[in-house]
Motif scaffolding. Structure first.
Motif, short mmCIF file in Angstrom:
data_model
loop_
_atom_site.label_atom_id
_atom_site.label_comp_id
_atom_site.label_asym_id
_atom_site.label_seq_id
_atom_site.Cartn_x
_atom_site.Cartn_y
_atom_site.Cartn_z
N ILE A 23 -1.99 6.63 4.90
CA ILE A 23 -2.05 5.30 4.31
C ILE A 23 -3.10 5.32 3.20
O ILE A 23 -4.24 5.74 3.42
CB ILE A 23 -2.42 4.24 5.37
N GLU A 24 -2.70 4.86 2.02
CA GLU A 24 -3.61 4.85 0.87
C GLU A 24 -3.50 3.51 0.15
O GLU A 24 -2.47 2.84 0.20
CB GLU A 24 -3.24 5.96 -0.11
N LYS A 45 4.93 0.57 -0.13
CA LYS A 45 5.69 -0.26 0.80
C LYS A 45 4.84 -1.45 1.21
O LYS A 45 3.61 -1.45 1.03
CB LYS A 45 6.07 0.52 2.06
N LEU A 46 5.48 -2.45 1.79
CA LEU A 46 4.74 -3.54 2.42
C LEU A 46 4.39 -3.10 3.83
O LEU A 46 5.26 -2.75 4.63
CB LEU A 46 5.58 -4.82 2.46
N ALA A 47 3.12 -3.14 4.17
CA ALA A 47 2.66 -2.66 5.47
C ALA A 47 3.23 -3.48 6.61
O ALA A 47 3.47 -2.95 7.71
CB ALA A 47 1.13 -2.66 5.52
N MET A 92 0.86 -1.18 0.00
CA MET A 92 0.00 0.00 0.00
C MET A 92 0.90 1.23 0.00
O MET A 92 2.12 1.11 0.08
CB MET A 92 -0.96 -0.01 1.20
N VAL A 93 0.31 2.39 -0.13
CA VAL A 93 1.09 3.63 -0.17
C VAL A 93 1.11 4.23 1.24
O VAL A 93 0.06 4.61 1.77
CB VAL A 93 0.50 4.63 -1.17
N ASP A 128 -11.73 -0.24 0.75
CA ASP A 128 -10.76 0.37 1.68
C ASP A 128 -9.35 0.36 1.07
O ASP A 128 -9.09 1.04 0.08
CB ASP A 128 -10.79 -0.32 3.04
N LEU A 129 -8.43 -0.43 1.66
CA LEU A 129 -7.05 -0.50 1.17
C LEU A 129 -6.78 -1.74 0.32
O LEU A 129 -5.64 -1.98 -0.10
CB LEU A 129 -6.08 -0.49 2.37
#
Length: 224
Positions: free
Chosen positions: A81-82, A60-62, A53-54, A92-93
């Protein structure tokens, strides 16, 4: 404990949350603590690529991104977080990354023969095999828009297969697909390499494919 603000893009708009707990946790753990936010995850160990996700404007990897690192690197108590923007949002994400796999099929990223092993290439091929198909590279790419350009995953995959394939017809197909779907679109911004969570040297893959599929004069004469 430091109180921070977390802004999460949901349904096209940012929603603001407050958090005053432990900062030595990953973004996936944070999302679980906040609750009610849908996102993709599987291994939670940085091995599957599902949770890309951003985060603070960077893909990046959350599960590998920790609040403490983000706060220290940006020097303020805010995390955004996007969802990845290059793929359709499911909810959502959570996004639909099926196009990455559709592109693998379209570009015929498989072997039609027994694999040819070159001991000199083993380290390179192993590195290319680490690709998680997480989507971070195409998210960072200034030219990828989900249309004609298939993005870095194809260059990484093809750079491994082109050394292993012994079927001459399929070898020509791999080169042709690369020439059509990757080479004319890549501007070599190196953004893909900068954000790869597996630290794959994507420019080595691209350079190898350019040398194999583009810069050989006998390709113009329809030779292998």
């Amino acid at each position: 404990m430091t109180e921070i603000t977390v802004k999460i893009k949901i349904g096209g708009e940012f929603k603001e949350f407050g958090y005053d707990g432990d900062l030595n946790i990953s973004v996936t753990t944070l999302l679980e603590k906040l609750g009610g936010i849908e996102y993709s995850c599987s291994c939670l160990q940085g091995l599957c690529g599902s949770c890309a996700m951003v985060i603070n404007s960077q893909p990046k990897l959350a599960c590998q991104t920790f609040l403490s690192d983000e706060i220290m690197s940006h020097e303020y108590e805010l995390i955004t977080i996007e969802p990845l923007s290059k793929f359709p949002v499911i909810n959502d994400l959570k996004v639909d990354k099926s196009k990455l796999y559709d592109d693998l099929m379209e570009c015929e990223q498989w072997l039609e023969s027994d694999s040819k092993i070159n001991c000199d290439d083993i380290d390179f091929e192993y590195e290319m095999s680490l690709c998680l198909m997480c989507g971070c590279c195409v998210e960072a790419c200034p030219n990828y828009d989900g249309n004609d350009f298939v993005g870095t995953p194809i260059a990484v995959s093809a750079s491994k297969l082109i050394s292993q394939e012994t079927d001459s017809n399929h070898l020509k197909t791999l080169k042709k697909k690369y020439n059509e779907k990757f080479y004319p679109h890549c501007v070599k911004s190196i953004a893909c390499e900068d954000v790869c969570p597996m630290k794959i040297q994507t420019q080595r893959a691209i350079s190898k494919m350019n040398k194999k599929a583009v810069w050989k004069i006998w390709q113009l004469l329809d030779r292998d």
